[in-house]
Design a protein around this motif. Structure first.
Motif, short mmCIF file in Angstrom:
data_model
loop_
_atom_site.label_atom_id
_atom_site.label_comp_id
_atom_site.label_asym_id
_atom_site.label_seq_id
_atom_site.Cartn_x
_atom_site.Cartn_y
_atom_site.Cartn_z
N ASN A 21 5.98 -1.83 1.04
CA ASN A 21 4.90 -0.90 1.35
C ASN A 21 3.54 -1.58 1.25
O ASN A 21 2.63 -1.27 2.02
N LEU A 22 3.41 -2.51 0.30
CA LEU A 22 2.16 -3.27 0.21
C LEU A 22 1.95 -4.11 1.47
O LEU A 22 0.82 -4.22 1.98
N MET A 69 0.66 -1.81 4.03
CA MET A 69 -0.71 -1.41 3.75
C MET A 69 -1.71 -2.51 4.12
O MET A 69 -2.76 -2.24 4.73
N GLU A 70 -1.38 -3.74 3.78
CA GLU A 70 -2.29 -4.84 4.10
C GLU A 70 -2.42 -5.03 5.61
O GLU A 70 -3.52 -5.28 6.13
N LYS A 85 -4.62 -2.26 7.00
CA LYS A 85 -6.05 -2.54 6.81
C LYS A 85 -6.57 -3.51 7.85
O LYS A 85 -7.65 -3.33 8.42
N TYR A 104 2.17 8.20 2.25
CA TYR A 104 3.29 7.58 1.54
C TYR A 104 4.14 8.65 0.88
O TYR A 104 3.64 9.57 0.25
N PHE A 106 2.95 1.14 -6.22
CA PHE A 106 2.36 1.15 -4.88
C PHE A 106 1.35 2.28 -4.74
O PHE A 106 0.31 2.11 -4.10
N ALA A 158 -1.87 1.04 -5.87
CA ALA A 158 -2.48 0.11 -4.91
C ALA A 158 -3.07 0.86 -3.72
O ALA A 158 -4.16 0.53 -3.23
N LEU A 159 -2.36 1.86 -3.24
CA LEU A 159 -2.84 2.64 -2.09
C LEU A 159 -4.11 3.39 -2.43
O LEU A 159 -5.07 3.42 -1.64
N SER A 201 -7.06 1.15 -2.21
CA SER A 201 -7.10 0.33 -0.99
C SER A 201 -8.34 0.54 -0.13
O SER A 201 -8.68 -0.31 0.69
N LEU A 211 -8.35 2.84 2.12
CA LEU A 211 -7.83 3.64 3.23
C LEU A 211 -7.84 5.12 2.86
O LEU A 211 -7.73 5.48 1.69
N TYR A 240 -5.78 8.27 2.35
CA TYR A 240 -4.38 8.29 1.97
C TYR A 240 -3.93 9.70 1.61
O TYR A 240 -4.74 10.58 1.32
#
Length: 284
Positions: A92-93, A96-97, A100, A109, A130, A133-134, A137, A139, A141
């Motif tokens: 999932n990371l 996500m990267e 971006k 998610y 995760f 992290a999200l 990020s 973003l 979400y």
């Protein structure tokens, strides 16, 4: 029109999401390691992205034009040498990267109900890492936290077919599982909402005893429910953690923990567990 991307498209919920998007005639693409698993949807070639989410190089440049990414990526049972951290977190990371880099606006998610309180479990440790992290990020979400799926409840039917359902404790803990179709509809309905976290359950709040009774009724068996002392559940978790690897005990640790607490989420959808049990029982 804004385009949606489904990651984890060949899984249980992923397939329901594709069906829902097709029904609404919304533009979307689906990531699949093996597109043949989606053949019955008759998707055009441009709707399929062949990639392996655990290998970030295969994702590079694939997310151009995507507005919203919905990730159902995760594993219940570790296989192919992959761990929960490899998939539920790192894959999932990777998504996500790349999102971006591609200018994706929103990342949705799918985690699990009560996830924050269960970070000590192997499965949830990866999922919630995760989530952290999200959230950091930058973003937009949305974290969707569904209750158990109807498909998870087939274990009750399996026991019922044998004539008796076994429960830990008094069986009075409550939950409202949801059908994958209803969850998919809810995710798409709520996609444009301002909610950053969304708990989702089905329309019926039931005790474990009531679910067991529905399963026994569906297979035409008398209501025989055996209640095991809760210490036996705790002992089973300890034994599995002590003498097996996380590959073995991870899913059991999760399900046995979920069975020892209420898991009630706001009610959505129209599908009834009783009807699902009847249909499944006819196919047993």
């Amino acid at each position: 029109m804004k385009k949606i991307l489904i990651a984890g498209a060949t899984g249980y919920l992923g397939k329901h999401l594709i069906a829902e998007l097709q029904e609404r005639q919304l533009p979307f693409q689906a990531i699949a390691r093996n597109p043949k698993k989606l053949e019955h949807f008759q998707l055009p070639a441009e709707a399929l992205i062949r990639a392996e989410v655990t290998q970030p190089a295969t994702l590079r440049g694939q997310l151009a034009g995507i507005d919203t990414l919905i990730s159902t990526v995760g594993i219940t049972r570790q296989k192919d040498g992959l761990t929960y951290m490899n998939v539920d977190y790192q894959a999932n990371l990777n998504l996500m990267e790349e999102a971006k880099r591609a200018g994706v606006r929103q990342f949705i998610y799918i985690s699990a109900i009560n996830g924050r309180q269960m970070r000590h479990l192997k499965i949830m440790a990866a999922k919630e890492r995760f989530v952290d992290a999200l959230m950091a990020s930058g973003l937009e979400y949305q974290i969707v936290r569904p209750n158990g799926f109807f498909s998870d409840m087939t274990d009750f039917l399996g026991m019922a077919k044998g004539g008796r359902v076994y429960l830990f404790g008094n069986g009075n803990y409550k939950l409202n599982p949801i059908h994958g179709r209803d969850l998919a509809k809810t995710i798409i309905d709520e996609m444009g909402s301002s909610a950053t976290e969304l708990e989702v359950g089905g329309p019926d709040i039931l005790t474990q005893n009531e679910i067991a009774a529905l399963a026994l009724k569906a297979v035409g068996r008398p209501p025989k429910i055996l209640h095991l002392p809760d210490w036996s559940r705790r002992l089973l978790i300890w034994l599995m953690r002590t003498f097996t690897s996380s590959k073995t005990y991870g899913p059991y640790e999760f399900f046995l923990t979920m069975m020892a607490q209420d898991n009630v989420a706001p009610r959505y959808g129209v599908e009834r567990l009783e009807h699902f049990f009847r249909k499944e029982a006819d196919e047993l």
